[in-house]
Design a protein around this motif. Structure first.
Motif, mmCIF file in Angstrom:
data_model
loop_
_atom_site.group_PDB
_atom_site.id
_atom_site.type_symbol
_atom_site.label_atom_id
_atom_site.label_comp_id
_atom_site.label_asym_id
_atom_site.label_seq_id
_atom_site.Cartn_x
_atom_site.Cartn_y
_atom_site.Cartn_z
ATOM 1 N N PRO A 1 0.838 -1.092 -0.093
ATOM 2 C CA PRO A 1 -0.066 0.077 -0.049
ATOM 3 C C PRO A 1 0.880 1.383 0.022
ATOM 4 O O PRO A 1 1.820 1.169 0.167
ATOM 5 C CB PRO A 1 -0.790 -0.170 1.286
ATOM 6 C CG PRO A 1 0.241 -0.860 2.353
ATOM 7 C CD PRO A 1 0.763 -1.903 1.506
ATOM 8 N N PRO A 2 0.300 2.420 -0.270
ATOM 9 C CA PRO A 2 0.919 3.769 0.021
ATOM 10 C C PRO A 2 1.684 3.826 1.119
ATOM 11 O O PRO A 2 0.992 3.128 2.266
ATOM 12 C CB PRO A 2 -0.032 4.797 -0.272
ATOM 13 C CG PRO A 2 -1.260 3.881 -1.009
ATOM 14 C CD PRO A 2 -1.093 2.676 -0.515
ATOM 15 N N ALA B 1 1.689 6.394 3.340
ATOM 16 C CA ALA B 1 0.811 6.738 4.380
ATOM 17 C C ALA B 1 -0.449 5.919 4.945
ATOM 18 O O ALA B 1 -0.798 6.217 6.238
ATOM 19 C CB ALA B 1 -0.039 8.044 3.805
ATOM 20 N N ALA B 2 -0.723 4.967 4.314
ATOM 21 C CA ALA B 2 -1.472 3.744 4.747
ATOM 22 C C ALA B 2 -0.943 2.654 5.675
ATOM 23 O O ALA B 2 -1.706 1.967 6.324
ATOM 24 C CB ALA B 2 -2.112 3.211 3.628
ATOM 25 N N LEU B 3 0.463 2.699 5.950
ATOM 26 C CA LEU B 3 1.203 1.817 6.813
ATOM 27 C C LEU B 3 0.963 2.137 8.110
ATOM 28 O O LEU B 3 0.787 3.583 8.656
ATOM 29 C CB LEU B 3 2.453 1.594 6.311
ATOM 30 C CG LEU B 3 2.982 0.982 5.158
ATOM 31 C CD1 LEU B 3 4.289 1.165 4.865
ATOM 32 C CD2 LEU B 3 2.363 -0.457 5.076
ATOM 33 N N SER B 4 1.057 1.214 9.186
ATOM 34 C CA SER B 4 0.905 1.673 10.384
ATOM 35 C C SER B 4 2.220 1.837 10.939
ATOM 36 O O SER B 4 3.278 2.052 10.280
ATOM 37 C CB SER B 4 0.470 0.419 11.215
ATOM 38 O OG SER B 4 1.729 -0.571 11.120
ATOM 39 N N TRP B 5 2.456 2.747 12.244
ATOM 40 C CA TRP B 5 3.825 3.022 12.667
ATOM 41 C C TRP B 5 4.557 1.998 12.854
ATOM 42 O O TRP B 5 5.892 1.952 12.419
ATOM 43 C CB TRP B 5 3.731 3.477 13.974
ATOM 44 C CG TRP B 5 2.665 5.124 13.809
ATOM 45 C CD1 TRP B 5 1.677 5.353 14.275
ATOM 46 C CD2 TRP B 5 3.734 6.269 13.494
ATOM 47 N NE1 TRP B 5 1.498 6.694 14.043
ATOM 48 C CE2 TRP B 5 2.670 7.372 13.636
ATOM 49 C CE3 TRP B 5 4.782 6.788 13.139
ATOM 50 C CZ2 TRP B 5 3.023 8.536 13.466
ATOM 51 C CZ3 TRP B 5 5.149 8.178 13.045
ATOM 52 C CH2 TRP B 5 4.242 8.999 12.946
ATOM 53 N N THR C 1 5.948 0.957 9.275
ATOM 54 C CA THR C 1 6.810 1.791 8.929
ATOM 55 C C THR C 1 8.122 2.003 9.428
ATOM 56 O O THR C 1 9.170 2.108 8.786
ATOM 57 C CB THR C 1 6.163 3.224 8.909
ATOM 58 O OG1 THR C 1 4.836 3.443 8.548
ATOM 59 C CG2 THR C 1 7.092 4.468 8.664
ATOM 60 N N TYR D 1 3.853 -5.496 6.745
ATOM 61 C CA TYR D 1 2.982 -4.583 6.146
ATOM 62 C C TYR D 1 1.586 -4.956 5.798
ATOM 63 O O TYR D 1 0.698 -4.247 5.810
ATOM 64 C CB TYR D 1 3.611 -4.038 5.059
ATOM 65 C CG TYR D 1 3.507 -4.873 3.865
ATOM 66 C CD1 TYR D 1 2.527 -4.796 2.756
ATOM 67 C CD2 TYR D 1 4.675 -5.855 3.528
ATOM 68 C CE1 TYR D 1 2.445 -5.417 1.599
ATOM 69 C CE2 TYR D 1 4.273 -6.642 2.505
ATOM 70 C CZ TYR D 1 3.320 -6.707 1.399
ATOM 71 O OH TYR D 1 3.451 -7.401 0.568
ATOM 72 N N ALA E 1 7.282 1.141 0.000
ATOM 73 C CA ALA E 1 6.023 1.999 0.137
ATOM 74 C C ALA E 1 6.389 3.331 -0.146
ATOM 75 O O ALA E 1 7.198 3.898 0.505
ATOM 76 C CB ALA E 1 5.289 1.651 1.465
ATOM 77 N N GLY F 1 5.117 7.418 -1.404
ATOM 78 C CA GLY F 1 4.104 8.330 -1.001
ATOM 79 C C GLY F 1 4.540 9.661 -0.860
ATOM 80 O O GLY F 1 5.888 9.904 -0.344
#
Length: 71
Positions: free
Chosen positions: A22-23, A25-29, A32, A38, A54, A56
């Motif tokens: 996913p982009p 910005a859509a990943l969890s902390w 990331t 992911y 990922a 973005g």
């Protein structure tokens, strides 16, 4: 006569490594930071697989990060 048997292997479930990244910005902390998968969110301890980036942006800020998956 008997019908032909389909012997093609089909996986029961898709592996996390095969899911689309996913982009950023859509990943969890945790994802990331590389501490969680992911795709499923499971904590990664050993054997994590780097599957790609990922990508973005948020305005002028680049959010690109490495994406890791379950082994």
């Amino acid at each position: 006569m008997t019908a032909p048997v389909n012997i093609s292997p089909t996986p029961a479930t898709a592996r996390c490594q095969d899911k689309r990244i996913p982009p950023a910005a859509a990943l969890s902390w945790e994802a990331t930071a590389g501490r969680a998968c992911y795709a499923c969110g499971k904590a990664l301890t050993t054997g994590a697989v780097l599957v790609g980036r990922a990508t973005g942006r948020m305005g002028v800020h680049v959010l690109d990060t490495d994406a890791y998956a379950c082994p």
